[in-house]
Design a protein around this motif. Sequence first.
Motif, PDB file in Angstrom:
ATOM      1  N   VAL A  19       0.856  -1.202   0.000  1.00 35.13           N
ATOM      2  CA  VAL A  19       0.000   0.000   0.000  1.00 35.13           C
ATOM      3  C   VAL A  19       0.884   1.241   0.000  1.00 35.13           C
ATOM      4  CG1 VAL A  19      -1.758   1.316   1.270  1.00 35.13           C
ATOM      5  CG2 VAL A  19      -1.828  -1.192   1.283  1.00 35.13           C
ATOM      6  N   ILE A  20       0.451   2.258  -0.767  1.00 35.72           N
ATOM      7  CA  ILE A  20       1.098   3.576  -0.778  1.00 35.72           C
ATOM      8  C   ILE A  20       0.093   4.599  -0.249  1.00 35.72           C
ATOM      9  CG2 ILE A  20       1.982   5.438  -2.243  1.00 35.72           C
ATOM     10  CD1 ILE A  20       4.004   3.352  -2.214  1.00 35.72           C
ATOM     11  N   GLU A  21       0.500   5.411   0.727  1.00 35.45           N
ATOM     12  CA  GLU A  21      -0.380   6.445   1.280  1.00 35.45           C
ATOM     13  C   GLU A  21       0.315   7.807   1.245  1.00 35.45           C
ATOM     14  OE1 GLU A  21      -2.897   5.033   4.843  1.00 35.45           O
ATOM     15  OE2 GLU A  21      -1.066   3.842   4.971  1.00 35.45           O
ATOM     16  N   PRO A  22       0.049   8.628   0.226  1.00 32.78           N
ATOM     17  CA  PRO A  22       0.623   9.975   0.210  1.00 32.78           C
ATOM     18  C   PRO A  22       0.071  10.796   1.376  1.00 32.78           C
ATOM     19  CG  PRO A  22      -0.263   9.352  -1.944  1.00 32.78           C
ATOM     20  CD  PRO A  22      -0.767   8.342  -0.961  1.00 32.78           C
TER      21      PRO A  22
ATOM     22  N   THR B 271       5.383  10.131   2.325  1.00 33.30           N
ATOM     23  CA  THR B 271       4.580   9.042   1.770  1.00 33.30           C
ATOM     24  C   THR B 271       4.768   7.836   2.672  1.00 33.30           C
ATOM     25  OG1 THR B 271       4.857   9.841  -0.504  1.00 33.30           O
ATOM     26  CG2 THR B 271       4.175   7.550  -0.221  1.00 33.30           C
ATOM     27  N   TYR B 272       3.664   7.251   3.130  1.00 30.71           N
ATOM     28  CA  TYR B 272       3.752   6.058   3.983  1.00 30.71           C
ATOM     29  C   TYR B 272       3.591   4.817   3.105  1.00 30.71           C
ATOM     30  CZ  TYR B 272       3.397   9.363   7.785  1.00 30.71           C
ATOM     31  OH  TYR B 272       3.637  10.409   8.641  1.00 30.71           O
TER      32      TYR B 272
ATOM     33  N   PHE C 117       8.591   7.385   3.504  1.00 26.76           N
ATOM     34  CA  PHE C 117       9.364   7.760   2.322  1.00 26.76           C
ATOM     35  C   PHE C 117       9.188   9.261   2.058  1.00 26.76           C
ATOM     36  CE2 PHE C 117      10.056   3.650  -0.296  1.00 26.76           C
ATOM     37  CZ  PHE C 117      10.303   2.917   0.849  1.00 26.76           C
ATOM     38  N   ARG C 118      10.039   9.797   1.181  1.00 22.61           N
ATOM     39  CA  ARG C 118       9.889  11.190   0.754  1.00 22.61           C
ATOM     40  C   ARG C 118       8.615  11.344  -0.078  1.00 22.61           C
ATOM     41  NH1 ARG C 118      12.592  11.217  -4.528  1.00 22.61           N
ATOM     42  NH2 ARG C 118      13.371   9.091  -4.811  1.00 22.61           N
TER      43      ARG C 118
ATOM     44  N   ARG D  99       8.350  -4.055  -6.450  1.00 25.47           N
ATOM     45  CA  ARG D  99       9.434  -4.232  -5.491  1.00 25.47           C
ATOM     46  C   ARG D  99      10.277  -2.959  -5.465  1.00 25.47           C
ATOM     47  NH1 ARG D  99      10.287  -9.185  -3.551  1.00 25.47           N
ATOM     48  NH2 ARG D  99      12.535  -8.901  -3.257  1.00 25.47           N
ATOM     49  N   PHE D 100      10.794  -2.642  -4.257  1.00 21.87           N
ATOM     50  CA  PHE D 100      11.509  -1.369  -4.119  1.00 21.87           C
ATOM     51  C   PHE D 100      12.534  -1.517  -2.993  1.00 21.87           C
ATOM     52  CE2 PHE D 100      12.152   3.138  -3.249  1.00 21.87           C
ATOM     53  CZ  PHE D 100      12.033   3.702  -4.519  1.00 21.87           C
TER      54      PHE D 100
END
Length: 370
Positions: free
Chosen positions: A314-317, A322-323, A337-338, A348-349
């Motif tokens: 999941v990405i949460e701006p 950014t979570y 994250f920034r 993948r990151f």
Amino acid sequence: MSFLDIDKATKSYGAVRVLNETDISVEEGEFLVLVGPSGCGKSTLLNMIAGLEGVSSGEIRIRDRRMNDIKPADRNIAMVFQSYALYPNMTVRSNISFGMEMHGVRKAKREEKIAEIAELLQLTPFLDRKPGQLSGGQRQRVAMGRALTRDPDVFLFDEPLSNLDAKLRVDMRTEIKKLHQKLGTTIVYVTHDQIEALTLSTRIAVMFGGEVQQLGTPQEIYDNPTNMFVAGFMGSPAMNLLPATLRDAEGGVAVELALPDSSYISLPFPRGATLSGQDGRAIVLGIRPEAMTDPESADAESPAIHQAELSIDVIEPAGSDTYVTVSLCGKDAIGRFRANTSARAGARFPFSFDMAKAVAFDPETEQRID
């Protein structure tokens, strides 16, 4: 001897003990925040300092004077409540001066004090208004102004911002901090909001189950939580608490973290040097979201940055950050994250783990072990 001493203070209602042998010493001019979830005993302790609740055992002393049997009116304390407790039919001026009138303060002295407090709290334009004509933040400032007329030994704040909306809470936090810096008064402040605790205090007492779990500066509480409750309660988002396994590694100790595909990542653990020789021991690894970040945001001065590539769920701006949520050890783990990260859900990151900021807990006792 400290300015305010809470010495093995206990409170029981019949057979039910709600506060257990609490020891806290507060120096003059300190800003102590009592923080914890509902029912942890923080408001009970505040009311015992105020004299609104009796002390079942132990002592409370102010300026080395035992307070247990002293009436609230004779303790030279001032209390600001969650509900403001203003007289709705009186103007701001009258609400602020009411206590001085009751104590027979001369009118000229009252007017001088009102003008001084109104300027300090930016209430001068509102002195002739009634509480119903004010915003929540303005009403809270009036309640603070009424307390300031007392020139007390200790200010007590009982969740004063909980009725305000999010922006007003931020504004009022700043006002209260400015007030403390200007006056240098001794404050004991109760809240369930850990952000308030971290931003306002000089020291924090984290409470749970009628006991102080940890007492320390905001930095001590945040960086070195004494147990898993403190780790999970303080911080937003909370510290990631991940079931892990210790492994002896060349030159020290590593922690092994399970991935969803049954593989593992191994991260050197410099703070776990005392745990060497315990290969295979189960621990709970605690790591803050900001210590689990994208490579560009990692602390360049840290001696213990280690990378691992993970699959993002999941990405949460969140504006400035950014979570990023991943699955680690069967749990959701959040990295910070920034704002303009190129990370995307389903991809993948690379994650940079700052293991110098990680801590270990015993899964049975839930106490920190490193």
